[in-house]
Design an enzyme around this catalytic site. Sequence first.
Site, PDB file in Angstrom:
ATOM      1  N   GLU A  94       0.821  -1.209   0.000  1.00  0.00           N
ATOM      2  CA  GLU A  94       0.000   0.000   0.000  1.00  0.00           C
ATOM      3  C   GLU A  94       0.854   1.258   0.000  1.00  0.00           C
ATOM      4  OE1 GLU A  94      -4.109  -0.953   2.225  1.00  0.00           O
ATOM      5  OE2 GLU A  94      -2.393  -0.794   3.541  1.00  0.00           O
TER       6      GLU A  94
ATOM      7  N   HIS B  83       9.301   5.850  20.047  1.00  0.00           N
ATOM      8  CA  HIS B  83       8.150   5.206  20.696  1.00  0.00           C
ATOM      9  C   HIS B  83       8.315   4.884  22.179  1.00  0.00           C
ATOM     10  CE1 HIS B  83       6.994   5.259  16.628  1.00  0.00           C
ATOM     11  NE2 HIS B  83       7.356   4.047  16.287  1.00  0.00           N
TER      12      HIS B  83
ATOM     13  N   CYS C 150       1.850  -2.447  15.451  1.00  0.00           N
ATOM     14  CA  CYS C 150       1.830  -2.234  14.001  1.00  0.00           C
ATOM     15  C   CYS C 150       1.210  -3.419  13.265  1.00  0.00           C
ATOM     16  CB  CYS C 150       3.256  -2.004  13.510  1.00  0.00           C
ATOM     17  SG  CYS C 150       3.376  -1.940  11.721  1.00  0.00           S
TER      18      CYS C 150
HETATM   19  S1  SF4 Z   1       6.336  -0.059  12.651  1.00  0.00           S
HETATM   20 FE1  SF4 Z   1       7.796  -1.738  13.057  1.00  0.00          FE
HETATM   21  S2  SF4 Z   1       6.749  -3.625  12.364  1.00  0.00           S
HETATM   22 FE2  SF4 Z   1       5.651  -1.855  11.484  1.00  0.00          FE
HETATM   23  S3  SF4 Z   1       6.532  -1.599   9.444  1.00  0.00           S
HETATM   24 FE3  SF4 Z   1       7.628  -0.193  10.823  1.00  0.00          FE
HETATM   25  S4  SF4 Z   1       9.398  -1.383  11.540  1.00  0.00           S
HETATM   26 FE4  SF4 Z   1       7.968  -2.854  10.646  1.00  0.00          FE
END
Ligand code: SF4
Length: 349
Positions: A93, A217, A120
């Site tokens: 996407e 995060h 995620c």
């Molecule tokens: S947030 Fe983490 S799991 Fe999701 S695409 Fe990015 S690196 Fe990969």
Amino acid sequence: MSQKESLLGRSVSQILELLQPLGEPEYRARQIYKWIHHHNVDHFQEMSNIPKSLRSILSDHFQLKTLQLAQKTEALDRTEKYLWKLADHRMVESVLIPESRRNTICISSQVGCSLGCQFCATGTMGFLRNLTPGEIVEQVLQVKKLSRHTLTNVVFMGMGEPLINYQRTIQASQILGDPEGAAIATKKITISTSGVVPKIYQYTDEAHHYGLAISLHAPEQKLREKIMPIAMKFPLDELMESVRYYMRAKKRNRVTFEYVLLSGINDSPAEARQLISLLSPFRCKLNLIPCNQNNLGFHPPAAEHLDKFIKTLLNAPFAITVRKNRGEDITAACGQLAVEVQEKAIFMK
Ligand code: SF4
């Protein structure tokens, strides 16, 4: 029948190499490169300054675009989500976010992702494969044609970790930022990483001019490990040391830290204070992103918690932005890509 090779995403020298058996000069490869990436043509026959005989040979042996648009959805806030079917039937996407002063496309660099960040949706797919430079660049070229908005910015924040697919990400960025290619200003291209430390050093040493964003995060190691398993391999102090190295090399640049706010996990005033002490030594911007609902059990902070978190940060010596949730009604928001893709992938095969 074997699939024709695509010329999209190839550099001038790579195109020249393919033309070698035909004895074509360098300038011809450059013309073809420009037709593909700058003029964004769909067919070799549109390349009007290339001899007709060569155009026929090219279309007999090569192809240009390989992504098939499976679905385009537009959210109430005008965010557009593009679902692409790749030549091997896998799905990725891209998301276009129109704003008053810029229109940003968020592109994918891998099908799925191996890093498994807890919040995620892409992480739940696991890693399926890397995208080629052509598949990365083509997301931008196709959206340039399909959207009524003029693209100004590109961010590698779709599916996948771009620094794990390093060489292809860099090659795609070079074509996107090349005035004879897709002609996006290099400063408007941002590569976002969850913290692949050795690649941050490599990226710095190679002196690329694209922006760098770090998905942080969490302000401390233990919490970061819980949210992002990659922190076990590349601990927070090593990550921050690599960012310091990058900042020293890029004297006038600033780095962006992304921080997805997860209710009850990383959104307390204590974490805000830890962020101030962690980030104060950096020329940086902190981008707060209230998480989106995506069936993984995380929730965005309640308004009063978000308010307290932001108020605690008000005295920080760095800029703070709060990202609005864009495209949530079409699951195009941060951390939402993938679950639907998986379902659709099964349907499309
Ligand atoms: S947030 Fe983490 S799991 Fe999701 S695409 Fe990015 S690196 Fe990969």
